[in-house]
Write an enzyme that holds these catalytic residues in place. Structure first.
Site, PDB file in Angstrom:
ATOM      1  CD  GLU A 156      -1.020  -1.873  -2.389  1.00 16.93           C
ATOM      2  OE1 GLU A 156      -1.547  -1.111  -3.225  1.00 16.93           O
ATOM      3  OE2 GLU A 156      -1.669  -2.505  -1.529  1.00 16.93           O
ATOM      4  CD  GLU A 203      -4.506   1.534  -0.798  1.00 13.03           C
ATOM      5  OE1 GLU A 203      -5.609   1.676  -1.360  1.00 13.03           O
ATOM      6  OE2 GLU A 203      -3.438   1.528  -1.415  1.00 13.03           O
TER       7      GLU A 203
END
Ligand code: 8VR
Length: 469
Positions: free
Chosen positions: A374, A163
């Site tokens: 995720e 991320e």
């Protein structure tokens, strides 16, 4: 129908959020060890000094994962355990911990899926410019090579960064993560470029080692959709996708930056100081990427923004994607819509938004291999008669697995699903209130572990390979 035989059912964690042992066995200090101690930065001053003590309890945790039938465990290596001062001497005890963790997974036939960087940066590097400095990029490549050499005989699935938009955006625009700088677009874009450069160099180094595993990067996947068919709102959604998705995915998968953004950065004086060598490194390594990891939680609904943003003070809440905040450049703003459903933290629940987004990615990047690295529901789980009855999490994951199965049948090249998170852990900004795990951790009783209802549900899904979904 079942999920394909080679589809991996997994779950994930991250070093700073699970391990604890922040000063043990030669680990060096990280940016988060310091930042989390600054009053007001985290919810109730929670930090990763102990977290859920995975460092000492990993054998019990991995055994529980095996009992769940977990096929793969995605975890991150804490750079400061391997190179305590970022790019100096190797700490043997750091290598030892991860060798033991990897061996414990393999003992049960659980595939280790390793993230090299999940936001915890050795303090020495953060203090020397962090991701705005080329030193950090070079140090990352050295760190990656040490990990490939030490673990690469048993680890065949590597993620370089988790991320990038989060640690760069919260680090240099919102100020909610280290180094806590607000509204500095020049540093923000510079940091993202240095990360992509470090990624490409690490990919190149990995391929040279001929370990014949796979390597990629994990990005937030936050598809933006216009609130309606109004021309300026459609333009706002396109702008959001250019800055939040294509700016991140293009340099990896295409080997070059999206022209729409590059042009605007030049106009605004935000262009990173990139060299031809760096841009050529991105270009020459695009095809070396084996997969893209998607962290999907929600889409965003956007409309054109008309209020001036100047440099507004950001709050912790506005930093965790709660709808209603304008984009950093003031072009658009996210909107909460009354015909949608939201989590307690204001995140929209939209499996359909994921499916539509996957087709958007395929249209732009072709048949690239993808993992959902995720996905999960942050919630305060209901406890009834001592049992953790996390039905909302079961429903959330069930709905997302259904659209993943559908996407695969529609030709989307998705090869695995990692629920966030294997075990309840520290949320960066929400302490321990926001739970994600299949395994409960009792902070009132010695961090004892307990299987939630979702533990038994996911075990069944894996056993039946999702046939009933
Ligand atoms: C902001 C937040 C949250 O706390 O809900 O999003 C979901 C999940 O994303 C992960 O990459 C972070 O490591 C983890 O801590 C979580 O962080």
């Amino acid at each position: 129908t079942k999920f394909p035989h080679d589809f991996l059912f997994g779950a994930a964690s991250a070093s700073y959020q699970v391990e604890g042992a922040a000063n043990e066995d030669g680990k060096g200090p990280t940016n988060w060890d310091v930042f989390s101690k600054i009053p007001g930065k985290t919810f109730e001053g929670t930090n990763g000094d102990i977290a859920v003590d995975h460092y000492h309890r990993y054998k019990e945790d991995v055994r529980l994962m095996a009992e769940m039938g977990l096929e793969s465990y995605r975890f991150s290596v804490s750079w400061a355990r391997i190179l305590p001062d970022g790019d100096g001497e190797v700490n043997e005890k750091g290598l030892e911990f991860y060798n033991n963790l990897i061996d414990e997974c393999l003992k049960y036939g659980i595939v280790p899926f390793v993230t090299l960087y999940h936001w915890d940066l050795p303090l020495a590097l953060e203090e020397d410019g962090g991701w705005t400095s080329k030193r950090t990029a070079e140090a990352f490549v050295k760190y990656a090579e040490i990990c490939f050499q030490s673990f690469g005989d048993r680890v065949k699935h590597w993620i370089t960064f988790n991320e990038t938009v989060m640690f760069c955006g919260l680090g240099y625009l919102k100020g909610a993560h280290p180094p806590g700088i607000q509204n500095n677009e020049k540093k923000y874009f510079q940091a993202t470029h240095n990360v992509f450069y470090a990624h490409a160099k690490a990919v190149e180094a990995y391929k040279k080692l001929k370990q014949y595993g796979e390597i990629g990067i994990t990005h937030v996947f936050l598809p933006a959709y216009s609130v309606d068919g109004n021309e300026s709102n459609l333009e706002a959604a396109q702008h959001a996708n250019e800055y939040e998705t294509f700016w991140y995915y293009d340099p990896i998968l295409k080997g070059e930056y999206p022209p729409y953004v590059v042009k605007q950065l030049e106009e605004k004086g935000w262009t990173p100081d990139w060299t031809d060598e760096e841009l050529d490194t991105l270009r020459r390594n695009a095809d070396n990427n084996d997969f893209i990891g998607l962290n999907y939680y929600q889409p965003v609904r956007v409309e054109k923004n008309f209020e001036a943003v100047s440099s507004i003070e950001h709050s912790r809440e506005s930093s965790t994607l709660v709808p209603g905040s304008p984009s950093f450049d003031g072009f658009y703003r996210t909107v909460k819509m009354d015909d949608k459903t939201y989590t307690k933290w204001g995140w929209e629940i939209s499996p359909q938004g994921f499916l539509d987004g996957l087709h958007m990615l395929k249209a732009r990047y072709g048949d690239v291999k993808m993992y959902v690295t995720e996905n999960g529901l942050g919630d305060e789980d209901p406890i009834i008669d001592g049992e953790i009855v996390d039905v909302p999490r079961i429903k959330y994951i069930e709905e997302h697995l259904k659209v993943i199965k559908l996407a695969i049948s529609q030709g989307i090249n998705l090869k695995g699903y990692y629920a966030w998170s294997a075990i309840d852990l520290l949320s960066w900004l929400n302490g321990y209130k926001k739970q994600y795990g299949f395994i409960y951790v009792d902070h009132k009783d010695g961090l004892n572990r307990k299987k939630k209802l979702s533990f038994h549900w996911y075990k069944k899904v894996i056993e039946t390979r999702g046939e009933e979904l």
